[in-house]
Design an enzyme around this catalytic site. Structure first.
Site, PDB file in Angstrom:
ATOM      1  N   LYS A   1       2.209  -3.327   6.958  1.00 24.23           N
ATOM      2  CA  LYS A   1       2.647  -3.038   5.615  1.00 24.23           C
ATOM      3  C   LYS A   1       4.414  -3.099   5.132  1.00 24.23           C
ATOM      4  O   LYS A   1       5.257  -4.022   4.615  1.00 24.23           O
ATOM      5  CB  LYS A   1       1.810  -2.257   4.883  1.00 24.23           C
TER       6      LYS A   1
ATOM      7  N   TYR B   1      -2.098  -0.537  10.992  1.00 29.45           N
ATOM      8  CA  TYR B   1      -1.540  -1.180  10.128  1.00 29.45           C
ATOM      9  C   TYR B   1      -0.731  -0.845   8.865  1.00 29.45           C
ATOM     10  O   TYR B   1      -0.382  -1.972   8.084  1.00 29.45           O
ATOM     11  CB  TYR B   1      -3.285  -0.412   9.435  1.00 29.45           C
TER      12      TYR B   1
ATOM     13  N   SER C   1       1.128  -1.342  -0.244  1.00 33.92           N
ATOM     14  CA  SER C   1      -0.015  -0.126   0.103  1.00 33.92           C
ATOM     15  C   SER C   1       0.797   1.691  -0.039  1.00 33.92           C
ATOM     16  O   SER C   1       1.845   1.662   0.653  1.00 33.92           O
ATOM     17  CB  SER C   1      -0.749   0.089   1.343  1.00 33.92           C
TER      18      SER C   1
END
Ligand code: UDP
Length: 341
Positions: free
Chosen positions: A152, A148, A124
């Site tokens: 990643k 979050y 992302s």
């Protein structure tokens, strides 16, 4: 090729499975259906004209992941299965690290055990953290602003290290910007559980009458109209990007090692521009109210998509109007998502 798609019943996963099947690949999906639906996969089968096998497996279950790989014997894996709600990741960080980082570790170990070392990873643009220098290139500094984002960031690092340790690995780190839209058939699309966190699903639910109005998180950013600017990308373009990345890293001539590619359009749109485009596409009014900024939001984020164009031969082709038209076809045809339609 025989391809295992983790998270293949989810939003981006289901659209990618459609494109993989259209290219003639064989697909097996691994998904625990915790934020996805078997109905989505049934409809993928309808669109593609052949059924897709679903293995109901949680990526944190190491033994089950290994058994799935041993059964499916894939030549490549596309790994979407992960948790993705920023706010929830702040409340439940351990769960996010376990699922997103730990799940990938389970997958890597199982892939190694069955001799499959070709992996496309769902990363992302969140790995660029709070970067302000636009456009974002793959060489922009990395960081994160919430758990979050760190999952990643860390998973990318794990995969770079794994690829560096054994030259048989080929890994594509695909950094998505803001995926929106739906398959043009209107049969599959994004079906968030609860209140949508993201802009376009929220607008779509307002337009269809499920919610009263959109809350615009800040209109005092340093942008042309004061609202946040993002690089929205049609989910079908994104799905095609996965097919292109897979072609690049697989087969005897596939590039080895870990490589990052931005998947974006290179064009930013503001919240107000997205609302206006959605109103045009739907013929419905979308009432808005302005509220303070959301914690952690940057003013502007958009990609430099040149590397994917030059190295993968891939470019996003669908514009904001098409994104909104396809979202509306999905939302108006399935007002409650997959639940009751
Ligand atoms: N946004 C908004 N209202 C919402 C959801 C999002 O104004 O209900 C704005 C948000 O502040 C950002 C843009 O829409 O400027 C895209 O947000 P989203 O959560 O979809 O993606 P992000 O870029 O934050 O990952």
């Amino acid at each position: 090729m025989q391809i295992l798609v983790t998270g293949g019943a989810g939003y981006i996963g289901s659209h990618t499975v459609v494109e993989l099947l259209a290219q003639g690949h064989e697909v097996v999906v691994l998904d625990d259906l915790s934020n996805a639906s078997a109905e989505a996969l049934r409809r993928v089968g309808e669109i593609a004209g052949r059924e897709v096998e679903l293995l109901e497996v949680d990526v944190t279950d190491e033994a089950a992941v290994l058994a799935a790989l041993e059964g499916a014997r894939p030549e490549a894996v596309v790994h979407f299965a992960a948790l993705k709600a920023v706010g929830e990741s702040v409340e439940q960080p351990e769960r996010y690290y376990r699922t997103n980082v730990g799940g990938t570790l389970n997958l890597v170990r199982a892939m190694d055990a069955v001799g499959c070392r070709t992996l496309v990873f769902s990363s992302s643009a969140t790995v660029y953290g709070a970067a302000t220098q636009m456009p974002l290139t793959e060489d922009s500094p990395l960081g994160a602003t919430n758990p979050y984002g760190w999952t990643k960031f860390m998973t990318e690092q794990v995969l770079r290290d794994v690829a560096a340790s054994d030259e048989r690995w080929s890994v594509a780190l695909l950094r998505y910007f803001n995926p929106v839209g739906a398959h043009p058939s209107g049969r599959i699309g994004e079906d968030p559980r609860g209140v949508p966190n993201n802009l376009v699903p929220f607008i779509a639910q307002v337009a269809v009458g499920r919610r009263e109005q959109l809350t615009v998180f800040g209109d005092d950013f340093d942008t042309p109209d004061g609202t946040g600017v993002r690089d929205y990308i049609h989910v079908v373009d994104l799905a095609e990007g996965h097919v292109a990345a897979l072609a690049k890293i697989s087969g005897p001539d596939g590039v080895r090692g870990a490589h990052a590619w931005n998947l974006g359009t290179g064009t930013g749109s503001s919240v107000r521009q997205v609302v206006a485009a959605f109103e045009r596409a739907s013929g419905r009014e979308v009432p808005v109210r302005v509220a303070p900024r959301r914690a952690g939001d940057v003013a502007t984020s958009y990609a430099d998509p040149a590397r994917a164009r030059d190295e993968l031969g891939w470019t996003a082709r669908r514009g904001l109007d098409e994104m909104c038209e396809d979202t509306w076809r999905w939302q108006s045809g399935n007002p409650q998502g997959y639940a009751t339609s």
